[in-house]
Write a protein that holds these residues in place. Sequence first.
Motif, PDB file in Angstrom:
ATOM      1  N   GLY A 178      -6.939  -7.093  26.313  1.00 29.02           N
ATOM      2  CA  GLY A 178      -7.282  -6.690  24.966  1.00 29.02           C
ATOM      3  C   GLY A 178      -6.210  -5.822  24.335  1.00 29.02           C
ATOM      4  N   LEU A 179      -6.436  -5.444  23.096  1.00 29.39           N
ATOM      5  CA  LEU A 179      -5.503  -4.579  22.399  1.00 29.39           C
ATOM      6  C   LEU A 179      -5.504  -3.187  23.030  1.00 29.39           C
ATOM      7  CD1 LEU A 179      -6.134  -5.449  18.639  1.00 29.39           C
ATOM      8  CD2 LEU A 179      -4.025  -5.828  19.924  1.00 29.39           C
ATOM      9  N   GLU A 180      -4.309  -2.631  23.173  1.00 26.49           N
ATOM     10  CA  GLU A 180      -4.138  -1.283  23.719  1.00 26.49           C
ATOM     11  C   GLU A 180      -3.371  -0.451  22.707  1.00 26.49           C
ATOM     12  OE1 GLU A 180      -1.916   0.972  27.495  1.00 26.49           O
ATOM     13  OE2 GLU A 180      -1.378  -1.066  26.934  1.00 26.49           O
ATOM     14  N   TRP A 181      -3.910   0.685  22.344  1.00 24.48           N
ATOM     15  CA  TRP A 181      -3.207   1.607  21.458  1.00 24.48           C
ATOM     16  C   TRP A 181      -2.022   2.217  22.215  1.00 24.48           C
ATOM     17  CZ3 TRP A 181      -2.998   7.031  22.172  1.00 24.48           C
ATOM     18  CH2 TRP A 181      -2.326   7.713  21.150  1.00 24.48           C
ATOM     19  N   VAL A 182      -0.883   2.345  21.512  1.00 27.62           N
ATOM     20  CA  VAL A 182       0.344   2.836  22.135  1.00 27.62           C
ATOM     21  C   VAL A 182       0.760   4.205  21.580  1.00 27.62           C
ATOM     22  CG1 VAL A 182       2.819   2.389  22.422  1.00 27.62           C
ATOM     23  CG2 VAL A 182       1.173   0.509  22.610  1.00 27.62           C
ATOM     24  N   ALA A 183       0.814   4.310  20.245  1.00 28.55           N
ATOM     25  CA  ALA A 183       1.307   5.545  19.645  1.00 28.55           C
ATOM     26  C   ALA A 183       0.852   5.627  18.197  1.00 28.55           C
ATOM     27  CB  ALA A 183       2.834   5.624  19.710  1.00 28.55           C
ATOM     28  N   GLU A 184       0.768   6.862  17.688  1.00 28.28           N
ATOM     29  CA  GLU A 184       0.397   7.116  16.300  1.00 28.28           C
ATOM     30  C   GLU A 184       1.293   8.187  15.726  1.00 28.28           C
ATOM     31  OE1 GLU A 184      -3.640   8.361  15.710  1.00 28.28           O
ATOM     32  OE2 GLU A 184      -3.404   8.575  13.544  1.00 28.28           O
ATOM     33  N   ILE A 185       1.640   8.035  14.451  1.00 27.05           N
ATOM     34  CA  ILE A 185       2.400   9.047  13.734  1.00 27.05           C
ATOM     35  C   ILE A 185       1.652   9.350  12.435  1.00 27.05           C
ATOM     36  CG2 ILE A 185       3.913   7.313  12.664  1.00 27.05           C
ATOM     37  CD1 ILE A 185       6.175   9.461  12.865  1.00 27.05           C
ATOM     38  N   SER A 186       1.490  10.641  12.157  1.00 33.52           N
ATOM     39  CA  SER A 186       0.729  11.035  10.976  1.00 33.52           C
ATOM     40  C   SER A 186       1.531  10.787   9.705  1.00 33.52           C
ATOM     41  CB  SER A 186       0.369  12.518  11.075  1.00 33.52           C
ATOM     42  OG  SER A 186       1.549  13.304  11.031  1.00 33.52           O
ATOM     43  N   SER A 187       0.835  10.835   8.575  1.00 31.43           N
ATOM     44  CA  SER A 187       1.549  10.821   7.302  1.00 31.43           C
ATOM     45  C   SER A 187       2.466  12.037   7.279  1.00 31.43           C
ATOM     46  CB  SER A 187       0.567  10.863   6.141  1.00 31.43           C
ATOM     47  OG  SER A 187      -0.192  12.052   6.179  1.00 31.43           O
ATOM     48  N   GLY A 188       3.677  11.853   6.867  1.00 29.94           N
ATOM     49  CA  GLY A 188       4.659  12.932   6.903  1.00 29.94           C
ATOM     50  C   GLY A 188       5.386  13.044   8.225  1.00 29.94           C
ATOM     51  N   GLY A 189       4.830  12.488   9.279  1.00 31.04           N
ATOM     52  CA  GLY A 189       5.503  12.439  10.577  1.00 31.04           C
ATOM     53  C   GLY A 189       5.480  13.702  11.394  1.00 31.04           C
ATOM     54  N   ASN A 190       4.664  14.698  11.015  1.00 30.83           N
ATOM     55  CA  ASN A 190       4.712  15.964  11.736  1.00 30.83           C
ATOM     56  C   ASN A 190       3.779  16.013  12.939  1.00 30.83           C
ATOM     57  OD1 ASN A 190       2.611  15.891   9.820  1.00 30.83           O
ATOM     58  ND2 ASN A 190       2.393  18.107   9.861  1.00 30.83           N
ATOM     59  N   ARG A 191       2.921  15.013  13.082  1.00 33.27           N
ATOM     60  CA  ARG A 191       2.066  14.936  14.270  1.00 33.27           C
ATOM     61  C   ARG A 191       2.206  13.554  14.892  1.00 33.27           C
ATOM     62  NH1 ARG A 191      -3.677  16.441  12.146  1.00 33.27           N
ATOM     63  NH2 ARG A 191      -2.858  15.299  10.343  1.00 33.27           N
ATOM     64  N   ILE A 192       2.346  13.554  16.205  1.00 41.05           N
ATOM     65  CA  ILE A 192       2.571  12.314  16.944  1.00 41.05           C
ATOM     66  C   ILE A 192       1.712  12.334  18.202  1.00 41.05           C
ATOM     67  CG2 ILE A 192       4.289  11.109  18.350  1.00 41.05           C
ATOM     68  CD1 ILE A 192       6.379  11.831  16.233  1.00 41.05           C
ATOM     69  N   PHE A 207       0.860  -1.186   0.000  1.00 40.57           N
ATOM     70  CA  PHE A 207       0.000   0.000   0.000  1.00 40.57           C
ATOM     71  C   PHE A 207       0.896   1.234   0.000  1.00 40.57           C
ATOM     72  CE2 PHE A 207       0.358   1.387   4.504  1.00 40.57           C
ATOM     73  CZ  PHE A 207       1.034   0.299   5.038  1.00 40.57           C
ATOM     74  N   MET A 208       0.270   2.408  -0.218  1.00 35.58           N
ATOM     75  CA  MET A 208       1.032   3.643  -0.309  1.00 35.58           C
ATOM     76  C   MET A 208       1.332   4.148   1.102  1.00 35.58           C
ATOM     77  SD  MET A 208       0.308   6.863  -2.824  1.00 35.58           S
ATOM     78  CE  MET A 208       0.087   5.765  -4.205  1.00 35.58           C
ATOM     79  N   PHE A 209       2.383   3.612   1.665  1.00 35.18           N
ATOM     80  CA  PHE A 209       2.731   3.832   3.062  1.00 35.18           C
ATOM     81  C   PHE A 209       2.755   5.309   3.432  1.00 35.18           C
ATOM     82  CE2 PHE A 209       4.674   2.804   7.049  1.00 35.18           C
ATOM     83  CZ  PHE A 209       5.670   3.735   7.277  1.00 35.18           C
ATOM     84  N   ARG A 210       3.334   6.131   2.577  1.00 32.72           N
ATOM     85  CA  ARG A 210       3.603   7.525   2.957  1.00 32.72           C
ATOM     86  C   ARG A 210       2.352   8.354   3.192  1.00 32.72           C
ATOM     87  NH1 ARG A 210       2.965  10.870  -1.447  1.00 32.72           N
ATOM     88  NH2 ARG A 210       2.871   9.834  -3.492  1.00 32.72           N
ATOM     89  N   ILE A 211       1.198   7.913   2.699  1.00 29.67           N
ATOM     90  CA  ILE A 211      -0.016   8.722   2.869  1.00 29.67           C
ATOM     91  C   ILE A 211      -0.851   8.281   4.070  1.00 29.67           C
ATOM     92  CG2 ILE A 211      -0.084   9.198   0.397  1.00 29.67           C
ATOM     93  CD1 ILE A 211      -2.574   7.395   0.233  1.00 29.67           C
ATOM     94  N   TYR A 212      -0.378   7.252   4.760  1.00 27.43           N
ATOM     95  CA  TYR A 212      -1.140   6.717   5.881  1.00 27.43           C
ATOM     96  C   TYR A 212      -0.552   7.142   7.226  1.00 27.43           C
ATOM     97  CZ  TYR A 212      -4.080   3.557   3.160  1.00 27.43           C
ATOM     98  OH  TYR A 212      -5.002   3.045   2.307  1.00 27.43           O
ATOM     99  N   SER A 213      -1.414   7.512   8.166  1.00 28.73           N
ATOM    100  CA  SER A 213      -0.998   7.510   9.554  1.00 28.73           C
ATOM    101  C   SER A 213      -0.732   6.064   9.956  1.00 28.73           C
ATOM    102  CB  SER A 213      -2.089   8.082  10.458  1.00 28.73           C
ATOM    103  OG  SER A 213      -2.232   9.460  10.275  1.00 28.73           O
ATOM    104  N   MET A 214       0.213   5.871  10.857  1.00 31.23           N
ATOM    105  CA  MET A 214       0.564   4.527  11.306  1.00 31.23           C
ATOM    106  C   MET A 214       0.561   4.468  12.829  1.00 31.23           C
ATOM    107  SD  MET A 214       1.006   2.594   8.648  1.00 31.23           S
ATOM    108  CE  MET A 214       1.803   1.196   9.440  1.00 31.23           C
ATOM    109  N   ASN A 215       0.302   3.296  13.343  1.00 27.10           N
ATOM    110  CA  ASN A 215       0.138   3.111  14.781  1.00 27.10           C
ATOM    111  C   ASN A 215       0.934   1.905  15.297  1.00 27.10           C
ATOM    112  OD1 ASN A 215      -2.535   4.837  15.669  1.00 27.10           O
ATOM    113  ND2 ASN A 215      -2.640   4.144  13.543  1.00 27.10           N
ATOM    114  N   TRP A 216       1.236   1.972  16.569  1.00 27.64           N
ATOM    115  CA  TRP A 216       1.655   0.802  17.335  1.00 27.64           C
ATOM    116  C   TRP A 216       0.553   0.497  18.343  1.00 27.64           C
ATOM    117  CZ3 TRP A 216       5.673  -2.244  16.175  1.00 27.64           C
ATOM    118  CH2 TRP A 216       6.704  -1.723  15.398  1.00 27.64           C
TER     119      TRP A 216
END
Length: 115
Positions: free
Chosen positions: A44-58, A27-36
């Motif tokens: 259950g699943l616990e959200w840890v961190a998110e980084i926006s596309s481009g990496g300017n918001r965390i 997939f087009m990785f660079r346009i997606y926000s990504m999470n751990w």
Amino acid sequence: QVQLVESGGGLVQPGGSLRLSCAASGFMFRIYSMNWVRQAPGKGLEWVAEISSGGNRIWYANSVKGRFTISRDDAKNMMYLQMNSLKLEDTALYYCALDRKGSTRGQGTQVTVSS
């Protein structure tokens, strides 16, 4: 076809550090926000961190803020999680995911914090 492959987990003592990696493809990785996200034994699943596309918001979960650092390298289709000052309660299976709920995620990498 989305493929997410995590690596870098292991056994570490409390206070130690680990760096997780996520290799993304299909997939087009660079346009997606990504999470751990993570799943501790019996929980259950616990959200840890998110980084926006481009990496300017965390964003970080309060439980890891100040200890974990999320980053990405769009040229390599890679995402990372630097984990410092690890605690016993950080023991979990860690996944990279396309969303905070972990609906689309990899197979995970095990992090065990133990003395």
